[in-house]
Design a protein around this motif. Structure first.
Motif, PDB file in Angstrom:
ATOM      1  N   PRO A 166       0.805  -1.225   0.000  1.00 49.29           N
ATOM      2  CA  PRO A 166       0.000   0.000   0.000  1.00 49.29           C
ATOM      3  C   PRO A 166       0.838   1.276   0.000  1.00 49.29           C
ATOM      4  O   PRO A 166       0.428   2.293  -0.552  1.00 49.29           O
ATOM      5  CB  PRO A 166      -0.814  -0.114   1.296  1.00 49.29           C
ATOM      6  N   ARG A 167       2.024   1.209   0.646  1.00 47.56           N
ATOM      7  CA  ARG A 167       2.916   2.372   0.722  1.00 47.56           C
ATOM      8  C   ARG A 167       2.170   3.635   1.154  1.00 47.56           C
ATOM      9  O   ARG A 167       2.262   4.684   0.527  1.00 47.56           O
ATOM     10  CB  ARG A 167       3.644   2.582  -0.600  1.00 47.56           C
ATOM     11  N   THR A 168       1.422   3.502   2.204  1.00 46.67           N
ATOM     12  CA  THR A 168       0.702   4.650   2.758  1.00 46.67           C
ATOM     13  C   THR A 168       1.696   5.720   3.176  1.00 46.67           C
ATOM     14  O   THR A 168       2.672   5.422   3.881  1.00 46.67           O
ATOM     15  CB  THR A 168      -0.112   4.212   3.984  1.00 46.67           C
ATOM     16  N   PRO A 169       1.512   6.960   2.761  1.00 47.64           N
ATOM     17  CA  PRO A 169       2.423   8.028   3.197  1.00 47.64           C
ATOM     18  C   PRO A 169       2.513   8.077   4.711  1.00 47.64           C
ATOM     19  O   PRO A 169       1.538   7.812   5.429  1.00 47.64           O
ATOM     20  CB  PRO A 169       1.784   9.296   2.626  1.00 47.64           C
ATOM     21  N   ARG A 170       3.674   8.424   5.205  1.00 49.38           N
ATOM     22  CA  ARG A 170       3.886   8.477   6.650  1.00 49.38           C
ATOM     23  C   ARG A 170       2.872   9.387   7.333  1.00 49.38           C
ATOM     24  O   ARG A 170       2.368   9.076   8.423  1.00 49.38           O
ATOM     25  CB  ARG A 170       5.308   8.972   6.936  1.00 49.38           C
ATOM     26  N   SER A 453      11.167  14.699   9.714  1.00 48.39           N
ATOM     27  CA  SER A 453       9.828  15.237   9.506  1.00 48.39           C
ATOM     28  C   SER A 453       9.006  15.159  10.779  1.00 48.39           C
ATOM     29  O   SER A 453       9.375  14.482  11.751  1.00 48.39           O
ATOM     30  CB  SER A 453       9.113  14.459   8.394  1.00 48.39           C
ATOM     31  N   ALA A 454       7.866  15.844  10.766  1.00 49.76           N
ATOM     32  CA  ALA A 454       6.975  15.851  11.930  1.00 49.76           C
ATOM     33  C   ALA A 454       6.318  14.496  12.153  1.00 49.76           C
ATOM     34  O   ALA A 454       5.667  14.287  13.178  1.00 49.76           O
ATOM     35  CB  ALA A 454       5.908  16.929  11.764  1.00 49.76           C
ATOM     36  N   THR A 455       6.469  13.593  11.210  1.00 53.19           N
ATOM     37  CA  THR A 455       5.944  12.237  11.378  1.00 53.19           C
ATOM     38  C   THR A 455       6.949  11.326  12.084  1.00 53.19           C
ATOM     39  O   THR A 455       6.694  10.130  12.236  1.00 53.19           O
ATOM     40  CB  THR A 455       5.592  11.631  10.012  1.00 53.19           C
ATOM     41  N   SER A 456       8.072  11.872  12.530  1.00 53.75           N
ATOM     42  CA  SER A 456       9.079  11.042  13.203  1.00 53.75           C
ATOM     43  C   SER A 456       8.553  10.476  14.510  1.00 53.75           C
ATOM     44  O   SER A 456       8.958   9.394  14.943  1.00 53.75           O
ATOM     45  CB  SER A 456      10.339  11.860  13.470  1.00 53.75           C
ATOM     46  N   SER A 457       7.640  11.217  15.162  1.00 53.31           N
ATOM     47  CA  SER A 457       7.104  10.784  16.448  1.00 53.31           C
ATOM     48  C   SER A 457       5.925   9.842  16.257  1.00 53.31           C
ATOM     49  O   SER A 457       4.927  10.205  15.632  1.00 53.31           O
ATOM     50  CB  SER A 457       6.659  12.002  17.263  1.00 53.31           C
ATOM     51  N   VAL A 458       6.042   8.634  16.802  1.00 56.42           N
ATOM     52  CA  VAL A 458       4.893   7.729  16.896  1.00 56.42           C
ATOM     53  C   VAL A 458       4.245   8.006  18.243  1.00 56.42           C
ATOM     54  O   VAL A 458       4.806   7.698  19.303  1.00 56.42           O
ATOM     55  CB  VAL A 458       5.306   6.258  16.772  1.00 56.42           C
ATOM     56  N   ASN A 459       3.082   8.622  18.205  1.00 54.43           N
ATOM     57  CA  ASN A 459       2.375   9.016  19.421  1.00 54.43           C
ATOM     58  C   ASN A 459       1.471   7.882  19.886  1.00 54.43           C
ATOM     59  O   ASN A 459       0.736   7.299  19.092  1.00 54.43           O
ATOM     60  CB  ASN A 459       1.520  10.256  19.146  1.00 54.43           C
ATOM     61  N   PRO A 584      -5.931  17.943   6.441  1.00 50.95           N
ATOM     62  CA  PRO A 584      -4.481  17.755   6.298  1.00 50.95           C
ATOM     63  C   PRO A 584      -3.654  18.508   7.322  1.00 50.95           C
ATOM     64  O   PRO A 584      -2.515  18.110   7.616  1.00 50.95           O
ATOM     65  CB  PRO A 584      -4.204  18.261   4.874  1.00 50.95           C
ATOM     66  N   VAL A 585      -4.185  19.596   7.897  1.00 49.04           N
ATOM     67  CA  VAL A 585      -3.409  20.342   8.890  1.00 49.04           C
ATOM     68  C   VAL A 585      -3.118  19.503  10.127  1.00 49.04           C
ATOM     69  O   VAL A 585      -2.201  19.826  10.894  1.00 49.04           O
ATOM     70  CB  VAL A 585      -4.127  21.645   9.306  1.00 49.04           C
ATOM     71  N   LEU A 586      -3.869  18.436  10.344  1.00 50.67           N
ATOM     72  CA  LEU A 586      -3.668  17.583  11.513  1.00 50.67           C
ATOM     73  C   LEU A 586      -2.579  16.537  11.296  1.00 50.67           C
ATOM     74  O   LEU A 586      -2.204  15.839  12.238  1.00 50.67           O
ATOM     75  CB  LEU A 586      -4.969  16.870  11.881  1.00 50.67           C
ATOM     76  N   ARG A 587      -2.074  16.415  10.097  1.00 52.66           N
ATOM     77  CA  ARG A 587      -1.113  15.351   9.776  1.00 52.66           C
ATOM     78  C   ARG A 587      -0.062  15.873   8.793  1.00 52.66           C
ATOM     79  O   ARG A 587       0.093  15.365   7.694  1.00 52.66           O
ATOM     80  CB  ARG A 587      -1.854  14.140   9.209  1.00 52.66           C
ATOM     81  N   GLN A 588       0.680  16.838   9.242  1.00 49.75           N
ATOM     82  CA  GLN A 588       1.637  17.504   8.369  1.00 49.75           C
ATOM     83  C   GLN A 588       3.010  16.838   8.409  1.00 49.75           C
ATOM     84  O   GLN A 588       3.392  16.219   9.401  1.00 49.75           O
ATOM     85  CB  GLN A 588       1.754  18.976   8.747  1.00 49.75           C
ATOM     86  N   ARG A 589       3.739  17.011   7.335  1.00 50.08           N
ATOM     87  CA  ARG A 589       5.106  16.503   7.242  1.00 50.08           C
ATOM     88  C   ARG A 589       6.093  17.468   7.882  1.00 50.08           C
ATOM     89  O   ARG A 589       7.137  17.056   8.393  1.00 50.08           O
ATOM     90  CB  ARG A 589       5.501  16.275   5.787  1.00 50.08           C
TER      91      ARG A 589
END
Length: 708
Positions: A166-170, A453-459, A584-589
């Motif tokens: 699927p390669r879902t974007p981070r 990127s801001a997706t580095s954190s797994v919350n 999209p503002v809730l899941r930014q790179r």
């Protein structure tokens, strides 16, 4: 036949033995038979042992005659898939120097693709004599073959059809951490013969549930073959979680209904067809062999001094993992094994990523943790592995073990500071609002460096290790008595809150307060920058009775109760996932730093108090500051974006008057005190103990996203 090699006995006539080649490692089918290649730098002789199909009878021992560097290799013609085998390694037994060779102990191939039989705990699996006054320096001559699992030659081919990752974007990823058996064992809509298996996880009911939740990736607790610890077996327990790996290439047999690799591959293919990625929790920091008092099953017997990090001249093991031993990834052949294993799961089994248990171990070089160490360099340059999702558990118990934020791109990291900070904010701990602000923006103070990127954190709020969400709002004290360790195990500081009553209660007021607390925690998770991770069962209201370390509970403590789900909570999580997708503002790179955007001069982040004003320095330092709003737009560093803005309030205190900024027209889309709300006008007050989220709505005649 190569001159000098011993011919096979009559019972194996028709098979020929030749030199073979030193690659690939393990047992490889080639159309004419099987090539075997195994590493040992210090062995004096290695033997291939072939067994009957049930693994009970050893048929022949064939010495490896060829050695290419430290790779021993041999080809046995005529062997077919299903052949059962093991190794015996001869060499010095000098524990004081790090060598523990003992040919009386049958050894598993480190590259075994499948296993025959389970480990039967017996003193015979120990390389030393139990009870000897010389301890682990003694030498045991009992044959262990009857008690240990054997490797099986495996045909890994599979009809993948049009399977595509699927390669879902981070930035669009939502992770669901789950245990194969616990997730499926009690599901009433799954065939009883399949429950607890890979095929059960691939069933229509499970897939439909994941899709309903908005999950894009399922992260599975260890599925690489592992063993049950001897001390657990003695107590009548099992290693349920699986962090005790024996074979890094073989799927755990206890999750198989048919005993075949294609079951795991089918699971991946079916999840992919539903748009769901598969991430494996992998344990390359240690093995199931434990310390010097542990069994000789594989690595210890093949080359103890190479596979493990040793101390005290070689007799003892470095224990940065808390499990007795630590794999030596600074050795090129051990690093090669790990890299080969990772590629195997991607290329042969089509998995989409990995979560690395105690990942600091993997980056610890002789001088300490190094984000540019051998493991990280190897994985980032690899054309296969560099494109999959990589998640680090950024700590271990070794020196300098806590490394949150120090991993290189493209690693994600489990963010325990998000977990603890958010828990403490909603528990009402004083002075936690500034910390909440950091967590809402992806913990930039930890991760915003080196192009990350801001997706580095797994919350995450909860994970397999710790309280479930239900227990987080029901218990203040852990209750791990069932583990047989007198409640000494597991963390004692859980930042939990029982809402007035310890444990289960029929009090409707307490139940209502707990439900609201769970919604507030979950809303905070989904409205924060980074990658959200859910623990399987939290959406159902699953409780482990206060057990926050249920690693040995392969029973109703951990099995999800599908017969009594919290449907309202499940639906609420689905709603949160939908809001995250829609905005999209809730899941930014990119990280947000309250900078002006070039195209409209608006700040990408504005902090708000309920009265509409921005907090002063005094507010931020006020321990009673408990209601925080954040106005989000697309990052200033990005390109011109016409996405809508979002305004969210987090209030762990009492009700207060609410005034929204008049420059934008707002519509209420989330109110945790009214979970069924779809949309509503702006309320006059911010309810006590609540999360509210508003989305911008264009004024009449104004295009979406256009500034006023």
């Amino acid at each position: 036949m190569t001159p000098g090699l011993t011919p096979l006995p009559a019972r194996l006539q028709g098979h020929s033995v030749s030199a073979g080649r030193p690659w690939p490692m393990g047992a490889s089918l080639d159309g004419d038979g099987v090539n075997f290649a195994v590493f040992s730098a210090h062995a004096e002789l290695i033997e291939l042992c072939l067994f009957s199909p049930d693994g009970r009878k050893e048929l022949v021992r064939l010495p490896f005659r060829e050695r290419d560097g430290d790779i021993w290799h041999m080809h046995v013609g005529g062997l077919t898939p299903g052949a059962v085998y093991g190794f015996r390694a001869h060499g010095p037994y000098v524990p004081e120097q790090g060598h523990r060779f003992n040919p009386h102990k049958l050894l598993l191939d480190p590259y075994a693709r499948a296993l025959e039989g389970r480990l039967r705990w017996s003193d015979a699996v120990m390389g030393y004599k139990i009870g000897s006054n010389r301890g682990d320096l003694s030498y045991d001559t009992r044959d262990s073959a009857f008690a240990v699992p054997k490797a099986v030659v495996t045909d890994t081919s599979f009809t993948w059809g049009n399977d595509r990752p699927p390669r879902t974007p981070r930035c669009e990823t939502v992770i669901y951490e789950a245990h194969v058996k616990a997730l499926t064992q009690l599901h009433p809509d799954i065939d009883k013969g399949l429950r607890g298996s890979y095929l059960a996880l691939a069933s229509d009911p499970v897939i439909a549930h994941l899709q309903r939740l908005g999950v894009t990736a399922i992260e599975l607790l260890p599925v690489q073959a592992f063993v049950d610890d001897r001390f657990l077996v003695a107590k009548g327990l099992r290693n349920h979680w699986g962090y005790n790996t024996l074979a890094f290439f073989a799927p755990e047999p206890r999750y198989m209904a048919k005993g075949a690799l294609w079951e795991f591959q089918t699971m991946v293919r079916r999840l992919h067809s539903a748009g769901i990625e598969v991430i494996l929790d992998v344990v390359y920091n240690h093995t199931a062999e434990g310390d010097q008092w542990g069994p000789t099953l594989c690595y210890r017997g093949l080359d103890n001094a190479s596979y493990y990090r040793l101390a005290d001249g070689g007799r003892h093991y470095v224990n940065d993992t808390g499990t007795g031993n630590t794999l030596n990834l600074t050795h090129p052949m051990v690093l090669r094994m790990v890299m080969d294993s990772l590629r195997y799961w991607v290329e042969v089994c089509h998995v989409d990523g990995f979560r690395f248990d105690l990942a600091t171990v993997l980056g610890r070089e002789p001088h300490g943790f190094d984000p540019n160490g051998g493991f990280f360099d190897a994985i980032r340059q690899d054309p296969v592995l560099s494109r999959v999702k990589l998640i680090a558990e950024p700590w271990d118990i070794g020196p300098g073990g806590y490394q949150l934020g120090q991993y290189p791109h493209p690693f994600h990291e489990w963010n325990d500071q998000f977990r603890d900070g958010v828990r403490r904010f909603w528990r009402g701990d004083a002075g936690m609002t500034p910390d909440l602000a950091k967590r809402l923006l992806g913990s930039a103070e930890r991760f915003d460096h080196s192009g990350r990127s801001a997706t580095s954190s797994v919350n995450f709020l909860t994970a397999h290790d710790g309280f479930t969400l239900e227990d987080l709002v029901s218990f203040t004290v852990k209750r791990n008595w069932a583990n047989g360790e007198d409640n000494r195990d597991g963390h004692s500081d859980n930042h939990s809150d029982n809402m007035g009553v310890e444990g289960p209660t029929e009090d409707p007021a307490v139940q209502s307060a707990r439900a609201l607390r769970k919604r507030n925690l979950l809303a905070t998770l989904f409205l924060s920058q980074g990658v959200p991770m859910l623990l399987a069962g939290d959406e159902l209201g699953h409780s482990q009775g206060g057990n926050n370390n249920a690693y040995a509970q392969d029973n109703a403590v951990t099995w999800l109760d599908w017969a009594n789900p919290d449907e309202s909570l499940t639906e609420f999580i689905a709603k949160l996932a939908g809001l995250r997708r829609a905005h999209p503002v809730l899941r930014q790179r990119r990280f947000l730093h309250a900078r002006k955007r070039a195209w409209d001069s608006q700040l990408d982040v504005v902090w708000r108090k309920p009265d509409g004003c921005t907090p002063t320095p005094q507010d931020w330092h006020d321990p009673a500051f408990r209601a925080l709003g954040v106005e989000l737009r697309m990052a200033a560093e990005g390109q011109d974006s016409r996405c809508d803005a979002v305004l969210a309030y987090f209030n762990c205190g009492g009700a207060v008057d609410l005034v929204l900024p008049a420059s934008t027209r707002w519509e209420l889309q989330l109110d945790t005190t009214r979970p069924d709300l779809s949309s509503a006008p702006v309320p006059a007050s911010l309810p006590a103990q609540s999360v509210l989220m508003f989305a911008s709505v264009p004024f009449a005649g104004q295009a979406q996203g256009e500034s006023r």
